[in-house]
Design an enzyme around this catalytic site. Structure first.
Site, PDB file in Angstrom:
ATOM      1  CD  GLU A   8      -3.038  -1.083   2.196  1.00 62.51           C
ATOM      2  OE1 GLU A   8      -3.138  -0.044   2.875  1.00 62.51           O
ATOM      3  OE2 GLU A   8      -3.787  -2.054   2.326  1.00 62.51           O
TER       4      GLU A   8
ATOM      5  CE  LYS B 105     -10.631  -3.228   4.329  1.00 58.56           C
ATOM      6  NZ  LYS B 105      -9.958  -4.428   4.909  1.00 58.56           N
TER       7      LYS B 105
END
Ligand code: PGA
Ligand code: ZN
Length: 428
Positions: A205, A336
């Site tokens: 990430e 999410k």
């Protein structure tokens, strides 16, 4: 009807890890369109929507041909003619067509890409940026960003047990200032790693690769990075995603860097020590998804001063949020959209959390793309927090930069969530 869905196209594109993923384009009768791209997790909760993959030897089994066929052959025929402005009705059809509790038939990757494409088409048809379309008459705030400085866990070859070492710029007055502060901390952390001869690139990430010998050393380095950037702990604080399901099961925790095994209460004690020694204001998945008693004990012990986020533990499910609240587990939820599989189910989870006064963090996945829909969800739904990974790599920066554009669109009346985004209980 001008906003009737007239065409749905799917295609295979490639995500930030170079793996295939699902992109869907929706076109309306008036010629206006919208797009959605499915992200993909690596440390997934076992109860989240299924990411349908082809298996086999090609592309390490990550192929999405079956998911694309489901969009073309099952989803598209059912949605043609429906009004894109009625997201709940569109998502209800996706849920009914799938018919499983976890999108196992159509694939959560097929449903979320479609659901996001319809939403983006509807906002475009309304002639508005998505955040404004979602907000309606409600006031919005730019979200407090939660930004990774060191990556770890499943995103960095399990170099550390803790998955995300993040910072929250609580002292910022605007989203723009928040990013400025994090940029300084990110750079300071990179300089510190370099000066110790430990800078070894970035993790999935975009956070610095965690070349550490213990979890605590990473906490120490993060604290030093904040200070090196010139910030006090009330200006920039630490947030951790432990992602404990990756090394805990059946009440036993086996963190590789701690050189011993722990039962739940010993594991909690270790984390309580970290909370005492470092300026940590938020902890995600401190215990494994199969340890509800551990989650209750952790929340009871520290939930008055720390945000306790459920990710794998709650998998963006409104039912799980309500059940957890009743049992005293967590005081915040990670949202999410691809864990739920549709925008409407994500929205319902957000509403459940909002009613409870919980923290709400809209979140990206470790596998991402140029899609910036989640930044609009965080702003338009006024969730107060946004987690997108680190401060490098364009799939991450595309989202932070979109927040800057939204702040500019709102103009002088723009409000930044800051401290107020943390759950009421943890601020008490
Ligand atoms: P994932 O991890 O996207 O790899 O599942 C992100 C998180 O745990 O928050
Ligand atoms: Zn997580």
């Amino acid at each position: 009807m001008k906003t009737a869905i007239s065409k749905i196209t799917s295609r295979r594109i490639w995500d930030s890890r170079g793996r295939p993923t699902v992109e869907v384009d929706v076109e309306l009768a008036n010629g206006i369109g919208g797009r959605g791209i499915a992200p993909a997790g690596a440390s997934r909760g076992s109860n989240e929507a299924i990411d349908l993959r082809d298996g086999g030897s090609l592309l390490a089994g990550f192929g999405v041909q079956r998911a694309l066929s489901n969009v073309d052959e099952i989803i598209a025929p059912a949605l043609l003619g429906m009004d894109a402005m009625d997201q709940a009705a569109v998502d209800a059809i996706l849920i009914a067509l799938d018919g499983t509790p976890n999108k196992a038939r159509l694939g959560g990757n097929a449903t979320i890409a479609t659901s996001m494409a319809v939403l983006n088409a509807a906002a475009a048809a309304a002639g508005m940026p998505l955040w404004r379309y979602l907000a309606g008459n409600q006031a919005v705030r730019l979200p407090l960003p939660e930004i990774q400085i060191f990556g770890g866990g499943a995103h960095a070859g399990r170099r550390t047990d803790i998955q995300d070492f993040l910072v929250m710029p609580l002292g910022a007055q605007s989203f723009d200032e928040a990013l400025f502060m994090v940029a300084e901390v990110y750079r300071a952390a990179g300089d510190l790693m370099a000066s110790l001869g430990r800078r070894a690139g970035v993790a999935d990430e975009g956070g610095w690769w965690p070349d550490f010998t213990s979890n605590e050393e990473a906490l120490e380095m993060l604290t030093r990075s904040i200070e090196r950037a010139g910030y006090r702990h009330d200006q920039v604080a630490i947030s951790l995603d432990i992602a404990a399901s990756e090394f805990g099961r059946n009440g036993r925790y086996k963190p590789a860097l701690e050189s011993r095994e722990f039962d739940t209460s010993e594991w909690l004690e270790l984390m309580f020590g970290w909370l005492k020694r470092y300026p940590i204001v938020s902890v995600e998945d401190p215990v494994a998804e199969d340890d509800p008693e551990g989650m209750r004990a952790f929340t009871e012990a520290v939930g008055d001063s720390v945000q306790v986020i459920g990710d794998d533990f709650l998998v963006t499910s409104a039912d799980r949020v309500n059940a957890a609240a009743a049992r005293g587990q967590c005081n915040a939820v990670l949202l999410k959209p691809n864990q739920a599989g549709t925008i409407t189910e994500t929205y319902r989870t957000m509403e459940a959390a909002k009613k409870l006064g919980w923290g709400m963090i809209v979140s990206a996945r470790s596998g991402e793309s140029e899609d910036t829909t989640i930044v609009h969800l965080a702003t338009g739904w006024n969730t107060g927090q946004l987690k997108v990974g680190s401060f490098s790599r364009s799939e991450r920066m595309a989202k932070w930069n979109e927040g800057l554009r939204i702040e500019e669109q709102i103009g002088r009346s723009a409000r930044f969530a800051g401290w107020s985004a943390l759950p009421a209980r943890s601020l008490a």
